[in-house]
Design an enzyme around this catalytic site. Structure first.
Site, PDB file in Angstrom:
ATOM      1  N   ASP A  26      -9.881 -10.075 -17.855  1.00  0.00           N
ATOM      2  CA  ASP A  26      -9.301 -10.717 -19.034  1.00  0.00           C
ATOM      3  C   ASP A  26      -8.041 -11.498 -18.698  1.00  0.00           C
ATOM      4  O   ASP A  26      -7.833 -12.608 -19.181  1.00  0.00           O
ATOM      5  CB  ASP A  26      -8.915  -9.667 -20.081  1.00  0.00           C
ATOM      6  N   ALA A  27      -7.198 -10.872 -17.847  1.00  0.00           N
ATOM      7  CA  ALA A  27      -5.902 -11.491 -17.563  1.00  0.00           C
ATOM      8  C   ALA A  27      -6.111 -12.870 -16.934  1.00  0.00           C
ATOM      9  O   ALA A  27      -5.356 -13.810 -17.180  1.00  0.00           O
ATOM     10  CB  ALA A  27      -5.087 -10.601 -16.639  1.00  0.00           C
ATOM     11  N   TYR A  61      -8.818 -14.825 -17.348  1.00  0.00           N
ATOM     12  CA  TYR A  61      -9.323 -15.713 -18.399  1.00  0.00           C
ATOM     13  C   TYR A  61      -8.156 -16.223 -19.251  1.00  0.00           C
ATOM     14  O   TYR A  61      -8.045 -17.417 -19.518  1.00  0.00           O
ATOM     15  CB  TYR A  61     -10.334 -14.958 -19.270  1.00  0.00           C
ATOM     16  N   ASP A  62      -7.283 -15.276 -19.626  1.00  0.00           N
ATOM     17  CA  ASP A  62      -6.128 -15.649 -20.445  1.00  0.00           C
ATOM     18  C   ASP A  62      -5.270 -16.687 -19.725  1.00  0.00           C
ATOM     19  O   ASP A  62      -4.749 -17.608 -20.340  1.00  0.00           O
ATOM     20  CB  ASP A  62      -5.261 -14.423 -20.760  1.00  0.00           C
ATOM     21  N   SER A  85      -7.914 -13.389 -35.795  1.00  0.00           N
ATOM     22  CA  SER A  85      -7.408 -12.791 -34.560  1.00  0.00           C
ATOM     23  C   SER A  85      -5.886 -12.672 -34.702  1.00  0.00           C
ATOM     24  O   SER A  85      -5.332 -13.051 -35.728  1.00  0.00           O
ATOM     25  CB  SER A  85      -7.784 -13.646 -33.366  1.00  0.00           C
ATOM     26  N   LYS A 128      -3.339  -1.143 -29.755  1.00  0.00           N
ATOM     27  CA  LYS A 128      -4.358  -2.199 -29.714  1.00  0.00           C
ATOM     28  C   LYS A 128      -5.524  -1.656 -28.905  1.00  0.00           C
ATOM     29  O   LYS A 128      -5.476  -1.568 -27.686  1.00  0.00           O
ATOM     30  CB  LYS A 128      -3.811  -3.481 -29.100  1.00  0.00           C
ATOM     31  N   ARG A 131     -17.542  -9.296 -35.488  1.00  0.00           N
ATOM     32  CA  ARG A 131     -16.661 -10.369 -35.902  1.00  0.00           C
ATOM     33  C   ARG A 131     -17.286 -11.752 -35.677  1.00  0.00           C
ATOM     34  O   ARG A 131     -17.073 -12.670 -36.458  1.00  0.00           O
ATOM     35  CB  ARG A 131     -15.361 -10.239 -35.118  1.00  0.00           C
ATOM     36  N   GLU A 176     -12.028  -0.902 -35.023  1.00  0.00           N
ATOM     37  CA  GLU A 176     -12.482  -1.159 -33.663  1.00  0.00           C
ATOM     38  C   GLU A 176     -13.518  -0.123 -33.251  1.00  0.00           C
ATOM     39  O   GLU A 176     -13.274   1.078 -33.371  1.00  0.00           O
ATOM     40  CB  GLU A 176     -11.266  -1.080 -32.723  1.00  0.00           C
ATOM     41  N   LYS A 215       1.354  -7.010 -25.424  1.00  0.00           N
ATOM     42  CA  LYS A 215       0.509  -6.511 -24.330  1.00  0.00           C
ATOM     43  C   LYS A 215       1.203  -5.524 -23.395  1.00  0.00           C
ATOM     44  O   LYS A 215       2.430  -5.485 -23.311  1.00  0.00           O
ATOM     45  CB  LYS A 215       0.044  -7.704 -23.491  1.00  0.00           C
TER      46      LYS A 215
HETATM   47  S1  IVH Z   1      -5.527  -6.155 -36.705  1.00  0.00           S
HETATM   48  C1  IVH Z   1      -5.206  -9.983 -38.929  1.00  0.00           C
HETATM   49  N1  IVH Z   1      -5.127  -3.956 -35.360  1.00  0.00           N
HETATM   50  O1  IVH Z   1      -7.548  -7.201 -31.598  1.00  0.00           O
HETATM   51  C2  IVH Z   1      -5.167  -8.877 -37.974  1.00  0.00           C
HETATM   52  N2  IVH Z   1      -6.562  -5.599 -34.420  1.00  0.00           N
HETATM   53  O2  IVH Z   1      -7.156 -10.451 -31.794  1.00  0.00           O
HETATM   54  C3  IVH Z   1      -6.528  -8.461 -37.563  1.00  0.00           C
HETATM   55  N3  IVH Z   1      -7.554  -4.952 -32.275  1.00  0.00           N
HETATM   56  O3  IVH Z   1     -10.315  -8.691 -33.038  1.00  0.00           O
HETATM   57  C4  IVH Z   1      -6.616  -7.503 -36.472  1.00  0.00           C
HETATM   58  N4  IVH Z   1      -6.608  -2.967 -32.146  1.00  0.00           N
HETATM   59  O4  IVH Z   1     -10.612  -6.357 -32.276  1.00  0.00           O
HETATM   60  C5  IVH Z   1      -5.748  -5.143 -35.379  1.00  0.00           C
HETATM   61  N5  IVH Z   1      -4.715  -1.930 -34.277  1.00  0.00           N
HETATM   62  C6  IVH Z   1      -5.332  -3.111 -34.319  1.00  0.00           C
HETATM   63  C7  IVH Z   1      -6.191  -3.547 -33.292  1.00  0.00           C
HETATM   64  C8  IVH Z   1      -6.787  -4.799 -33.374  1.00  0.00           C
HETATM   65  C9  IVH Z   1      -7.428  -3.818 -31.553  1.00  0.00           C
HETATM   66  C10 IVH Z   1      -8.356  -6.103 -31.859  1.00  0.00           C
HETATM   67  C11 IVH Z   1      -9.361  -6.543 -32.864  1.00  0.00           C
HETATM   68  C12 IVH Z   1      -9.129  -7.995 -33.114  1.00  0.00           C
HETATM   69  C13 IVH Z   1      -8.201  -8.367 -32.009  1.00  0.00           C
HETATM   70  C14 IVH Z   1      -7.162  -9.321 -32.506  1.00  0.00           C
END
Ligand code: IVH
Length: 683
Positions: free
Chosen positions: A41-42, A44-45, A90, A129, A150, A186, A327
């Site tokens: 991922d890193a 790609y980012d 996202s 996250k 999603r 998730e 991150k």
């Molecule tokens: S909130 C508007 N909370 O991260 C906010 N996302 O790019 C919507 N993710 O697709 C997401 N842990 O799959 C939120 N505690 C968390 C999360 C989380 C993982 C993922 C999720 C989302 C991506 C955001």
């Protein structure tokens, strides 16, 4: 992909942008559509950010189809597209992993809210996250009617059947009758579930999975729910989609509490904190805990806690202004393979290990990664000189999860397992049906001897303090110690003449050896290093047989009576104790003064319910259901969740429902609490 160079910067921005776009498109397809990425991922980012920066600098290069202009994710053939009532967004990513990342976010929020400098700190909800895939669960009148991925944020895929196999996701919410309540969260795979799954794949000689996230994503989009059910998945709720007929709580923290009360899994590692410093503290605390969490996280998500403020802050194009992902250092990185060594373990197992150019991954510098066995090394086709993806997550041993084939140097040759043990030169063989090669040298092989001594001396076995690998290396290399009993014949002279061994430390080792002589039977049994006999098995054997002689003399049919001992373990015990030299080692250790308390099997606590399986249902007159279960288990019985032909008794209280009916249907005897207590007393 083959003609592109991933790493050299192109002097011409237009060309470079085109190259980056093509690369990103390729990798995004691998990632989102095939669930089989080739890049960490890193990495790609990094490419994505390079393109973003290039486009910001040269706006004329921006094209509508640039990967920076849309969220990727294509609907797989075979799954039905679902339009999300409320788009799935996202979050902005803060890649500065230092405390500054949190402070930057707080500044942005305060500016957007036009707060004065002396205004009180903003309240945030901080949570993990999770590294899985986002899922929208639609409940109508409290019943799960639809689960969707999603996708591109607007349109996802209907994966309801698959999500129904996830035990943690309630099919009906408790105490909710809202017309519509969409819960977002998730789907992920725990690390231990992932390791177990890969272990099984390895045993079967099947391809292993790269990481828990891809495995979870791949499983969810399988077309066959029966296959999904074999991939243990978990879920955490963290957000809201469409709602009607339900009063939304005023804060994000309260929303998560409400989710938990409905029976949804919500992660306990979350907090409502004040201001940037509250975020910084949470980020640091979870960073310290990251390795010991049972699942992967790649950062922390900060959210403005008050939903009213969230509304006020609103959105940019795709991301809310009220949330950010902060991150942690990536758990996958690129590095190169300097060599492939073969190490010899205690049981003679030969393990190919990739020696790597040092790389910082998952918070530590990694220089070695296991390739497990020849099959695995060949399937991954790792070669000296290769650029590889290394993964290190939690306390799991670092692994090479993939090779960048187009970075391979010319002339790199395939790995082959040596036919001789690299340490003692004995033949190395792979038995039929086994994935591992083993050195046949047994205790003739100094590598095996060293490992056997270290195993015996470790804390969970004889606990000989100070007898570590350096000392063992010297003792074996100098041929002072050949067998376990030799340890107890060591004298001050022999020890003190070794390198870097002062009289004082030699004395300490002798004292530790003396102390270790008073031990327990489970420790001793475990310490012998019998194949397949781990700590738990050693304990079970000691409990069952009471004495070492009883274990050593037990025939196969008695061994398999022990909890958790199957035919393989039983055979391994027999093989070990049938060898005269192993019995000799045991006798010599006893002669050196090793001892432990023993008991005859008859003296052991009676277990009146052993071998019996119970199911408990309904309200019992005096015992709680958990108490009843504990009593049954303490008495050696097992408690199962559902009634089957294998159930011996159904313990039923008042208002027993479907389980009672099932027991009656199958003819399973039904008992009440009084009867259970009588059975226990009779034991
Ligand atoms: S909130 C508007 N909370 O991260 C906010 N996302 O790019 C919507 N993710 O697709 C997401 N842990 O799959 C939120 N505690 C968390 C999360 C989380 C993982 C993922 C999720 C989302 C991506 C955001």
């Amino acid at each position: 992909m083959d003609t592109m160079d991933l790493f050299s910067a192109d002097p011409d921005p237009a060309e470079r942008a085109a190259v980056l776009r093509a690369q990103l498109q390729h990798h995004a397809h691998r990632y989102y559509v095939l669930d089989d990425p080739e890049l960490p991922d890193a990495e790609y980012d990094r490419l994505f950010q390079e393109l973003q920066a290039l486009e910001a600098e040269h706006p004329e290069l921006l094209t509508p189809d640039s990967p920076t202009q849309r969220v990727l994710g294509k609907v797989l053939d075979g799954l039905t597209p679902v339009r999300h009532a409320v788009p799935m967004l996202s979050i902005d990513t803060e890649t500065d992993t230092t405390p500054e990342g949190a402070r930057n976010f707080d500044i942005r929020v305060r500016n957007a809210l036009k707060l004065a400098e002396d205004a009180p700190p903003v309240e945030y909800a901080a949570e993990l996250k999770f590294d899985g895939l986002a899922m929208n669960l639609r409940y109508e009148r409290g019943v799960l009617v639809l689960a969707a991925t999603r996708g591109d944020g607007e349109t996802g895929e209907d994966v309801t059947q698959n999500v129904r196999t996830i035990g943690q996701i309630p099919l009906r919410l408790q105490g909710v009758d809202a017309e519509v309540l969409e819960v977002r969260g998730e789907v992920y795979m725990r690390r231990d579930d992932f390791e177990r799954l890969n272990e099984k794949q390895r045993e079967r000689g099947d391809k292993t999975f790269i990481n828990p996230r891809n495995t979870a994503a791949g499983a969810i989009r399988q077309l066959d729910p029966a296959l999904v059910a074999q991939r243990p998945l978990s879920f955490f709720a963290y957000g809201l989609g469409e709602v009607s007929g339900w009063t939304v709580p005023p804060t994000h923290g309260a929303l998560l509490d409400a989710f938990a009360a409905m029976g949804l899994p919500v992660c306990a590692d979350r907090a409502v904190v004040l201001g940037a410093e509250g975020l910084v503290a949470f980020h640091a605390a979870m960073g310290a805990k990251r390795d010991s969490l049972p699942f992967d996280i790649d950062g922390i998500v900060y959210k403005v806690n008050a939903l009213a403020l969230q509304q006020q802050l609103g959105f940019k194009t795709r991301e809310p202004r009220w949330a950010v992902a902060h991150k942690y250092p990536a758990q996958e990185q690129l590095t190169t393979v300097l060599a492939i060594d073969v190490q010899v373990g205690r049981t003679g197992k030969l393990t190919p290990v990739a020696k790597l150019a040092p790389v910082f991954v998952g918070g530590v510098t990694v220089t070695n990664a296991t390739l497990h066995n020849e099959l695995e090394a060949r399937r991954k086709d790792v070669r000296v000189g290769d650029t590889v993806i290394v993964r290190r997550a939690g306390d799991v041993i670092p692994e090479v999860v993939g090779v960048l084939a187009d970075k391979r140097p010319a002339g790199a040759s395939e790995f082959t397992m040596p036919t001789q043990c690299p340490v003692c030169g004995s033949a190395a063989v792979r038995e039929e049906g086994e994935a591992d090669h083993r050195c046949t040298g047994g205790l003739f092989c100094s590598a095996q001897r060293k490992q056997a001594l270290l195993h015996f001396a470790q804390r969970r076995a004889l606990d000989i303090e100070g007898l570590g690998d350096k000392l063992v290396d010297q003792l074996v290399d100098a041929d002072v110690v050949r067998t376990l009993p030799d340890l107890y014949r060591l004298g001050l002279n022999a020890l003190a003449t070794l390198d870097r061994m002062a009289d004082k430390s030699a004395q300490n080792v002798l004292e530790a050896l003396e102390k270790s002589k008073q031990t327990t039977l489970p420790r001793f049994l475990f310490g012998l290093g019998i194949r397949h006999v781990g700590e738990a098995t050693a304990k079970a054997l000691a409990r069952h047989f009471g004495s070492l002689d009883a274990v050593m003399d037990a025939p196969l049919e008695q061994l398999v009576e022990v909890d958790d001992v199957g035919p393989v373990v039983a055979q391994s015990l027999r093989t070990f104790f049938d060898q005269a030299h192993n019995r000799e080692v045991v006798e010599q250790l006893r002669a050196c003064g090793l001892s432990w308390p023993e008991g005859a099997p008859a003296e052991r606590a009676p277990t009146p319910l052993s071998g019996l399986t119970f199911v408990v249902t309904g309200t019992l007159p005096t015992l709680g259901r958990e108490d009843a279960k504990a009593l049954i288990e303490t008495a050696g019985g097992k408690v199962a969740g559902s009634v089957s032909k294998k159930t011996h008794y159904l313990l039923a209280g008042a208002e027993a429902g479907s389980k009672l009916a099932k027991a009656q249907e199958l003819g399973v005897p039904v008992i009440d609490e009084a009867r259970l207590l009588a059975m226990l007393a009779a034991g």
